[in-house]
Design an enzyme around this catalytic site. Structure first.
Site, PDB file in Angstrom:
ATOM      1  N   THR A 149       0.816  -1.218   0.000  1.00 35.36           N
ATOM      2  CA  THR A 149       0.000   0.000   0.000  1.00 35.36           C
ATOM      3  C   THR A 149       0.851   1.270   0.000  1.00 35.36           C
ATOM      4  O   THR A 149       1.764   1.411   0.813  1.00 35.36           O
ATOM      5  CB  THR A 149      -0.897  -0.010   1.248  1.00 35.36           C
ATOM      6  N   GLU A 150       0.500   2.193  -0.880  1.00 36.15           N
ATOM      7  CA  GLU A 150       1.197   3.489  -1.027  1.00 36.15           C
ATOM      8  C   GLU A 150       2.671   3.291  -1.380  1.00 36.15           C
ATOM      9  O   GLU A 150       3.493   4.166  -1.134  1.00 36.15           O
ATOM     10  CB  GLU A 150       1.075   4.359   0.236  1.00 36.15           C
ATOM     11  N   LEU A 151       2.970   2.135  -1.932  1.00 32.41           N
ATOM     12  CA  LEU A 151       4.358   1.771  -2.265  1.00 32.41           C
ATOM     13  C   LEU A 151       5.245   1.770  -1.014  1.00 32.41           C
ATOM     14  O   LEU A 151       6.461   1.950  -1.088  1.00 32.41           O
ATOM     15  CB  LEU A 151       4.940   2.738  -3.315  1.00 32.41           C
ATOM     16  N   SER A 349      -5.794   2.677   4.022  1.00 34.39           N
ATOM     17  CA  SER A 349      -4.894   3.814   4.281  1.00 34.39           C
ATOM     18  C   SER A 349      -5.535   5.167   4.000  1.00 34.39           C
ATOM     19  O   SER A 349      -5.197   6.164   4.637  1.00 34.39           O
ATOM     20  CB  SER A 349      -3.617   3.671   3.459  1.00 34.39           C
TER      21      SER A 349
END
Lengths: 405, 404
Positions: A149-151, A349
């Site tokens: 998630t979100e890199l 997130s």
């Protein structure tokens, strides 16, 4: 041969509706806004599908047919796929057809697009498994490359993915980490055996994702020809272009010419015999790692900080995320599928991102997209929903007296 | 050469009863720091020393007794009549006071040397117009509040006041308003062309903050006992929405009894609001402190867990900025000018008592919210200075002078 590697992120959260203190104990539905606001998950999914997912995927399907050498990859959050299945089945159907061409790879991630790895590895693993199963069910493939998630990325995440058998993992190609090195190579994460690291070329990615329609940008307008030239001139073995899929039609509207740009790009690439399209797995198989990369603290693709502060930077965000993970044991003991699902949907997130107040520093309110009037509204709705969840949990758990008898 | 502004005001700290005096002080001080000279004219002689500003009194020689009571820019003409002291120092009514001030405008204009005339609110607009006619110099009318705000949605406005306001704005070369909200009122209700209206938001700085000090031990005791304190501070009038505060309090207390509500200020609704609290059965949960100044005001801001400004119609609203500067979270009505410039505040429609209660309970119930609001509000208030406002005014003055 230099590779050109596209990965598109497809994600939509379940936004929490305006949930007031008075609703606690009275309303167990947190995500069912049916109004005109941007909290209505159904209308948002329909709108994004109409403006972006459907036209972009139709175009890519056509391009993949027209250019058999073309490759793309996608990472879908489980909750985005769920919502598309319910609200925009046409978009999901197009994605399936793209994967069927064999020219598109699907990546692994957490079902709930969560930051669970940093709070509970067992919960993280359960979400990854749930995601794998969904991808298998919908697309008939097993993902081989992991994207968090979100890199978000850290050495221990790479080690986890390594031991879980993934061939590759993805991170931001951030200069302070890379130093003199280029993101355009395959790397080996420190302390791993076989896994490979692919890093995002954020400059070339952001030229499309953020700057494409900006008239203040010296390079505006960006044509496929010019961009193809930049790609040809890039150093290294691979140019990894990672971006939100909503870039096509939602962040950059149709009238900016983004679809024409996308349509013309493969033929511009074809003009350069030195470049070839590859999926992440193909890139990993094609090159030896150039070096070892050590990332001991969390790296993400957000802001100029490239850390987790956009999600956990202020006291509200910390309280919210700590409170949600504190319920883990209780939720498992409760043995209630709906409760479990709601708890997980609250881990996404985006909820924490909406509470971000970092923009106050540069005064740029618009730097952070949010469907709420303010970060404070986001936090109030979230905490009230969380309080209700806790109440439901308390009701499910056996009373002490009962246990003793 | 220094630009000289002939400025007509009505009140000036420490002799003021509200935001107008604070705004005049903040603005003139910041202007003088930018190198502009301000000649500040007041209707009555006051014992004021202000190093950055030359102060002229329009009345020549009235003694100090004249100063301390009913003359306030917030009273309407009728309430002035009601509250007027009986010793006969003042004119027959507020309007004749204003007229007397007006007639002095041209006299002062002939005596002083200046480039631009600047008048604050309707009480001094007449003097500003007279000065313009006598000198031919451009006039800036600064609107801090309109008659519509002061009446707070009440049935009727005072037509005489409206006429003076309108004449002042029509005569002015530039009208400055303290918010977009006020600008809209001036366009729609006074027919002033949008093109000559500029918005200049108020600011805040140390010089106009209430001074620190110890006091109110009872409130500190309640805090120590684990109670949360929610504060209203302002004039207790229809415009400020104190009744909505009490109704929200009622709703809040149904969910969390460990909260006390403090209502600070005085005004014509005091009695009614007390009765309302009693009728709702929460009289023991609401403290009426009366009007607070200086250290007491500072203390009540500091001790509060949340400051609420439920104004029905608030052209700007400096009080929330004072609370923010002291790190107190604020909840402000969307019908306020200050809500246009402040990001780190909770906002609510004044009539939405349920949402007001929801937000009060969120601040008292979720520590993360109070902490984040407090920290960010303090930073934000620090940036919203009078210097920013003065620079904008300076720009307007310079443009006017070039046009002459």
């Amino acid at each position: 041969m230099k590779s050109l590697c596209f990965y598109f992120q497809v994600h939509q959260p379940y936004r929490v509706k305006k949930y007031r203190v008075f609703d606690i104990g009275n309303d167990p539905e947190y995500f069912n806004d049916r109004g005109e606001s941007n909290l209505n998950n159904r209308t948002i999914a329909e709108k994004v599908a109409r403006k972006s997912y459907i036209p972009a995927t139709r175009l890519i399907l056509e391009l993949l047919k027209r250019h058999p050498e073309m490759r793309v990859s996608y990472s879908f959050s489980g909750i985005a796929l769920e919502q598309l299945e319910r609200y925009a089945p046409e978009a999901l159907d197009l994605f399936k057809r793209v994967v069927e061409t064999g020219q598109a790879e699907v990546l692994a991630e957490t079902y709930y697009h969560s930051l669970a790895f940093f709070y509970s590895v067992p919960e993280f693993e359960r979400q990854v498994t749930k995601h794998r199963e969904l991808i298998r069910k919908l697309f008939g493939v097993w993902p081989r490359v992991f994207r968090n998630t979100e890199l978000s990325y850290r050495n221990d995440l790479a080690a986890w993915a390594d031991s879980a058998g993934y061939a590759g993992i993805i991170s931001e190609g951030w200069d302070p980490i890379l130093g003199w090195r280029s993101p355009n190579y395959v790397y080996r994460p420190v302390g791993t055996r076989t896994i490979r690291l692919l890093m995002k070329n954020y400059k070339l990615s952001d030229d499309v994702a953020f700057r494409f329609s900006s008239r203040e940008w010296a390079e505006w307008p960006l044509t496929a020809g010019k961009y193809g030239q930049w790609l040809a001139e890039a150093d290294g073995d691979t140019v990894n272009l990672f971006m939100d899929y909503e870039t096509f039609g939602e962040h950059q509207w149709e009238d900016t010419g983004i679809f024409d740009f996308l349509e013309q790009l493969p033929q511009e690439i074809a003009k350069n015999p030195g470049i070839i399209f590859r999926t992440p797995s193909e890139v990993i198989a094609s090159y030896e790692p150039k070096d070892e990369v050590d990332i001991p603290s969390v790296l993400t693709w957000a802001d100029t900080d490239r850390d987790l502060t956009a999600w956990t930077g202020n006291a509200m965000q910390k309280a919210a995320i700590e409170n949600i993970y504190a319920l883990e044991d209780g939720v498992h003991l409760a043995n209630d599928a709906k409760l479990m699902e709601d708890w997980r949907k609250l881990q996404t997130s985006d909820h924490f991102y909406y509470m971000c107040t970092k923009w106050s520093n540069d005064g740029d309110v618009h730097a952070y997209f949010s469907p709420y009037e303010s970060p404070y509204e986001a936090y109030i709705a979230y905490m009230n929903a969380l309080s209700d969840l806790r109440l439901r949990l308390d009701k499910r758990q056996p009373q002490k007296g009962v246990l003793q008898t | 050469m220094k630009t000289r502004i002939l400025m007509f005001g009505w009140e000036f700290p420490p002799f003021h009863s509200g935001g107008l005096g604070v705004a005049c002080l903040g603005l003139t001080r910041a202007l003088s720091k930018l190198g502009t000279e301000v000649i500040f004219v007041m209707p009555k002689k006051l014992d004021i020393t202000s190093p950055h500003t030359k102060i002229v009194f329009a009345d020549g020689g009235i003694n100090m007794r004249a100063v301390n009571v009913a003359l306030s820019p917030y009273v309407t003409s009728t309430s002035y009549l009601r509250g007027r002291p009986k010793n006969g120092i003042y004119g027959a009514d507020l309007m004749s006071e204003v007229m007397r001030y007006t007639s002095m405008g041209s006299v002062i204009a002939r005596e002083e040397n200046f480039d631009v005339i600047y008048a604050h609110d309707w009480l001094s607009f007449g003097a500003g117009i007279e000065a313009k006619h006598a000198s031919g110099k451009p006039l800036i009318a600064h609107v801090h509040a309109t008659e519509f705000d002061r009446c707070g949605g009440a049935n009727s406005i005072n037509e005489d006041v409206y006429a003076i306001e309108r004449a002042g704005m029509e005569e002015a070369d530039v009208v400055i308003t303290v918010s977009e909200l006020t600008k809209n009122i001036i366009v729609t209700k006074y027919g002033i062309p949008e093109g000559k209206i500029c918005v200049v938001y108020n600011g805040i700085d140390e010089s106009t903050m209430p001074s620190a000090g110890k006091g109110l031990p009872r409130l500190r005791k309640l805090k120590a006992a684990g109670f949360k304190l929610v504060l209203f501070l302002g004039r207790v009038t229809l415009q400020k929405g104190p009744d909505y505060f009490i109704r929200a309090a009622k709703k809040v207390l149904e969910y969390d009894p460990k909260i006390f509500f403090i209502l600070s200020g005085s005004g014509d609704m005091e009695q009614g609001v007390m009765e309302l609290a009693a009728r709702l059965g929460i009289a023991d949960r609401v403290f009426f402190t009366g009007h607070l100044e200086g250290a007491d005001k500072h203390e009540v801001y500091s001790v509060a867990d949340l400051f609420v400004m439920p104004s029905v119609s608030e052209p700007f609203g400096i009080a929330p900025l004072e609370a923010m500067k002291l790190g107190t979270p604020v909840l402000i009505s969307k019908q306020s000018g200050v809500s246009e410039v402040v990001n780190h505040a909770l906002k609510v429609d004044f009539w939405d008592v349920d949402e007001m209660a929801n937000k009060i309970l969120s601040v008292t119930g979720y520590p993360g919210l109070a902490e984040t609001l407090s920290k960010n509000a303090k930073n934000e208030a620090h940036r919203l200075t009078w210097n920013v406002a003065a620079q904008k005014v300076d720009g307007i003055v310079n443009t006017l002078m070039r046009a002459v």
